[in-house]
Design a protein around this motif. Structure first.
Motif, mmCIF file in Angstrom:
data_model
loop_
_atom_site.group_PDB
_atom_site.id
_atom_site.type_symbol
_atom_site.label_atom_id
_atom_site.label_comp_id
_atom_site.label_asym_id
_atom_site.label_seq_id
_atom_site.Cartn_x
_atom_site.Cartn_y
_atom_site.Cartn_z
ATOM 1 N N CYS A 89 -5.625 14.441 4.202
ATOM 2 C CA CYS A 89 -5.739 15.851 4.566
ATOM 3 C C CYS A 89 -7.022 16.412 3.973
ATOM 4 N N CYS A 90 -7.697 17.249 4.731
ATOM 5 C CA CYS A 90 -8.907 17.904 4.244
ATOM 6 C C CYS A 90 -8.537 18.862 3.108
ATOM 7 N N ASP A 91 -9.296 18.813 2.022
ATOM 8 C CA ASP A 91 -9.033 19.683 0.879
ATOM 9 C C ASP A 91 -9.415 21.130 1.127
ATOM 10 N N ARG A 92 -10.183 21.407 2.178
ATOM 11 C CA ARG A 92 -10.581 22.793 2.482
ATOM 12 C C ARG A 92 -9.747 23.432 3.584
ATOM 13 N N CYS A 93 -9.480 22.681 4.668
ATOM 14 C CA CYS A 93 -8.800 23.302 5.821
ATOM 15 C C CYS A 93 -7.411 22.713 6.082
ATOM 16 N N LEU A 94 -7.029 21.704 5.335
ATOM 17 C CA LEU A 94 -5.709 21.060 5.412
ATOM 18 C C LEU A 94 -5.458 20.305 6.718
ATOM 19 N N THR A 95 -6.504 20.035 7.491
ATOM 20 C CA THR A 95 -6.382 19.259 8.723
ATOM 21 C C THR A 95 -6.258 17.775 8.372
ATOM 22 N N GLY A 96 -5.322 17.097 9.022
ATOM 23 C CA GLY A 96 -5.170 15.669 8.805
ATOM 24 C C GLY A 96 -6.229 14.882 9.560
ATOM 25 N N PHE A 97 -6.701 13.794 8.982
ATOM 26 C CA PHE A 97 -7.705 12.956 9.643
ATOM 27 C C PHE A 97 -7.668 11.549 9.058
ATOM 28 N N LEU A 144 0.816 -1.210 0.000
ATOM 29 C CA LEU A 144 0.000 0.000 0.000
ATOM 30 C C LEU A 144 0.853 1.264 0.000
ATOM 31 N N SER A 145 2.049 1.183 0.569
ATOM 32 C CA SER A 145 2.937 2.353 0.593
ATOM 33 C C SER A 145 3.415 2.728 -0.807
ATOM 34 N N GLU A 146 3.289 1.817 -1.762
ATOM 35 C CA GLU A 146 3.680 2.082 -3.148
ATOM 36 C C GLU A 146 2.621 2.883 -3.901
ATOM 37 N N VAL A 147 1.420 3.013 -3.326
ATOM 38 C CA VAL A 147 0.341 3.766 -3.958
ATOM 39 C C VAL A 147 0.608 5.251 -3.748
ATOM 40 N N LYS A 148 0.882 5.951 -4.814
ATOM 41 C CA LYS A 148 1.238 7.373 -4.745
ATOM 42 C C LYS A 148 0.020 8.246 -4.429
ATOM 43 N N GLY A 149 0.203 9.192 -3.511
ATOM 44 C CA GLY A 149 -0.827 10.162 -3.197
ATOM 45 C C GLY A 149 -1.807 9.731 -2.121
ATOM 46 N N TYR A 150 -1.654 8.514 -1.593
ATOM 47 C CA TYR A 150 -2.567 8.015 -0.563
ATOM 48 C C TYR A 150 -1.768 7.389 0.564
ATOM 49 N N SER A 151 -2.279 7.535 1.785
ATOM 50 C CA SER A 151 -1.634 6.958 2.950
ATOM 51 C C SER A 151 -2.654 6.096 3.700
ATOM 52 N N PHE A 152 -2.413 4.803 3.719
ATOM 53 C CA PHE A 152 -3.306 3.869 4.396
ATOM 54 C C PHE A 152 -2.816 3.666 5.824
ATOM 55 N N SER A 153 -3.735 3.775 6.805
ATOM 56 C CA SER A 153 -3.377 3.619 8.214
ATOM 57 C C SER A 153 -3.285 2.160 8.633
#
Length: 151
Positions: free
Chosen positions: A65-73, A27-36
């Protein structure tokens, strides 16, 4: 996980249970996404009257990251998928409706990752009514008001 489908294709009524997970390293090889956590896959492939149907559920947690406020979740997802598996196509126009399994093998990890990414929303929001950042001063409007003039 690569699944051998030869017996399934050759035996009407045959059923293959699927219970696996996609490793975090893959999953770490998937660019642009972070799986928990790993993507868990549960389902079955069944040969019904010579037609092989794959039905499964994929569950995972995405750190984004939220596309509006940049908060991680973190957000949990659960998606159900259904595919018809074939060895080959007779008509090239049907390519979008079937999964072609070369050499009777199916890379379940690759299929699940692709299916999940295609189901994700195009805009990631921490909450439906996220106010975002002030375009003037950059304040997070979810946390406090700013004194900037609004247009």
């Amino acid at each position: 996980m690569v699944i051998d489908l030869r017996r399934l294709y050759d035996t009407i009524g045959e059923k293959l249970e699927i219970d696996c997970s996609v490793d975090v390293k893959r999953l770490s090889e998937v660019k642009g996404y972070s799986f928990s956590r790993p993507v868990t896959i549960k389902g079955a492939a069944v040969n019904r009257a010579g037609i092989v149907m794959l039905e499964y559920t994929a569950e995972f947690t995405l750190n984004t990251c939220c596309d509006r406020c940049l908060t991680g979740f973190d957000r949990d997802y659960s998606f159900d998928f259904e595919h018809i598996l074939v060895r080959e196509l007779n008509n090239s126009d049907d390519g979008d409706e079937y999964i072609i399994t070369e050499s009777d093998k199916l890379d379940m990890d690759e299929l699940a990752i692709t299916d999940c990414l295609l189901q994700l929303p195009t805009k990631m929001l921490c909450k439906e009514d996220c106010l975002g950042l002030c375009p003037m001063c950059g304040a997070d409007l979810n946390k406090n008001e700013c004194n900037c003039k609004r247009l």
